[in-house]
Design a protein around this motif. Structure first.
Motif, PDB file in Angstrom:
ATOM      1  N   PHE A 245       0.832  -1.197   0.000  1.00 17.21           N
ATOM      2  CA  PHE A 245       0.000   0.000   0.000  1.00 17.21           C
ATOM      3  C   PHE A 245       0.869   1.250   0.000  1.00 17.21           C
ATOM      4  O   PHE A 245       1.974   1.243   0.540  1.00 17.21           O
ATOM      5  N   LEU A 246       0.326   2.319  -0.570  1.00 17.38           N
ATOM      6  CA  LEU A 246       0.910   3.647  -0.448  1.00 17.38           C
ATOM      7  C   LEU A 246      -0.186   4.540   0.107  1.00 17.38           C
ATOM      8  O   LEU A 246      -1.238   4.706  -0.514  1.00 17.38           O
ATOM      9  N   PHE A 247       0.038   5.075   1.294  1.00 16.36           N
ATOM     10  CA  PHE A 247      -0.954   5.923   1.957  1.00 16.36           C
ATOM     11  C   PHE A 247      -0.690   7.376   1.569  1.00 16.36           C
ATOM     12  O   PHE A 247       0.392   7.904   1.833  1.00 16.36           O
ATOM     13  N   CYS A 248      -1.676   7.981   0.937  1.00 16.92           N
ATOM     14  CA  CYS A 248      -1.532   9.325   0.382  1.00 16.92           C
ATOM     15  C   CYS A 248      -2.289  10.326   1.247  1.00 16.92           C
ATOM     16  O   CYS A 248      -3.531  10.311   1.280  1.00 16.92           O
ATOM     17  N   ASP A 249      -1.534  11.174   1.932  1.00 15.69           N
ATOM     18  CA  ASP A 249      -2.112  12.216   2.777  1.00 15.69           C
ATOM     19  C   ASP A 249      -2.613  13.325   1.870  1.00 15.69           C
ATOM     20  O   ASP A 249      -1.900  14.260   1.568  1.00 15.69           O
ATOM     21  N   THR A 250      -3.798  13.154   1.413  1.00 19.51           N
ATOM     22  CA  THR A 250      -4.580  13.990   0.503  1.00 19.51           C
ATOM     23  C   THR A 250      -4.308  13.565  -0.930  1.00 19.51           C
ATOM     24  O   THR A 250      -3.498  12.674  -1.211  1.00 19.51           O
ATOM     25  N   ALA A 251      -5.018  14.214  -1.837  1.00 22.39           N
ATOM     26  CA  ALA A 251      -4.918  13.927  -3.267  1.00 22.39           C
ATOM     27  C   ALA A 251      -5.319  15.197  -4.012  1.00 22.39           C
ATOM     28  O   ALA A 251      -5.932  16.098  -3.430  1.00 22.39           O
ATOM     29  N   PRO A 252      -4.992  15.279  -5.299  1.00 21.86           N
ATOM     30  CA  PRO A 252      -5.374  16.464  -6.060  1.00 21.86           C
ATOM     31  C   PRO A 252      -6.871  16.778  -6.000  1.00 21.86           C
ATOM     32  O   PRO A 252      -7.256  17.945  -6.085  1.00 21.86           O
ATOM     33  N   LEU A 253      -7.717  15.782  -5.810  1.00 24.87           N
ATOM     34  CA  LEU A 253      -9.151  16.037  -5.673  1.00 24.87           C
ATOM     35  C   LEU A 253      -9.424  16.996  -4.521  1.00 24.87           C
ATOM     36  O   LEU A 253     -10.278  17.867  -4.617  1.00 24.87           O
TER      37      LEU A 253
END
Length: 170
Positions: free
Chosen positions: A72-80
């Protein structure tokens, strides 16, 4: 390739803390929110014309870490989320930023509930009222776009357990 997990939410909702805790729990990487770095580096909140750069930088960092993440890669926010804030603060969305928003493609989208105490954090935080309004705007955007999401609530430990019930044991 690691499955990307987007962790979205309004200010002071525990996204960074959760992303870091999940990465540690699963022995993998997490992508810190670039907006925080931007604010610290420039000593100001972003202007409308900064939004595309912020979204692009967030995506580039995510793409780079995805090559090294395990499972997994946990992404603290996203462009959305950058797009949600653009609509909230300026009432519109620049066309190229809209393309980033439309490309939202994650194995899971988690939304951090604004149920933790609101804490001021320098230039990056407005108020609990803004936090609640942004949270509602985010949920509306996800619903309108048909993006399934899981709302995570409670303490950090409760949130980690909720995510483990979705993703399985580390």
């Amino acid at each position: 390739m690691a499955a990307r997990i987007a962790i979205l939410g309004a200010e002071s909702s525990g996204k960074s803390t959760l992303a870091e805790a999940l990465a540690k729990r699963y022995g993998t990487l997490w992508v810190p929110e670039y907006l925080r770095e931007f604010v610290e580096m420039h000593g100001r909140t972003p202007h409308e014309h900064d939004q595309l750069f912020i979204a692009r930088t967030q995506q580039e960092r995510e793409d780079a870490l995805a090559l090294r993440a395990r499972r997994f890669l946990f992404c603290d926010t996203a462009p959305l989320m950058t797009a949600v804030y653009s609509r909230f603060y300026w009432g519109r969305l620049e066309e190229r930023l809209a393309a980033f928003e439309q490309a939202h493609d994650y194995a899971w989208t988690l939304v951090a509930a604004p149920d933790l105490p609101w804490e001021p954090d320098g230039l990056q935080r407005d108020s609990d009222e803004v936090r609640q309004a942004v949270h509602h705007r985010l949920l509306q955007t996800l619903d309108e776009r048909g993006i399934p999401f899981v709302l995570v609530t409670g303490s950090l430990q409760q949130r980690v357990r909720q995510v483990e019930s979705l993703l399985g044991a580390p």
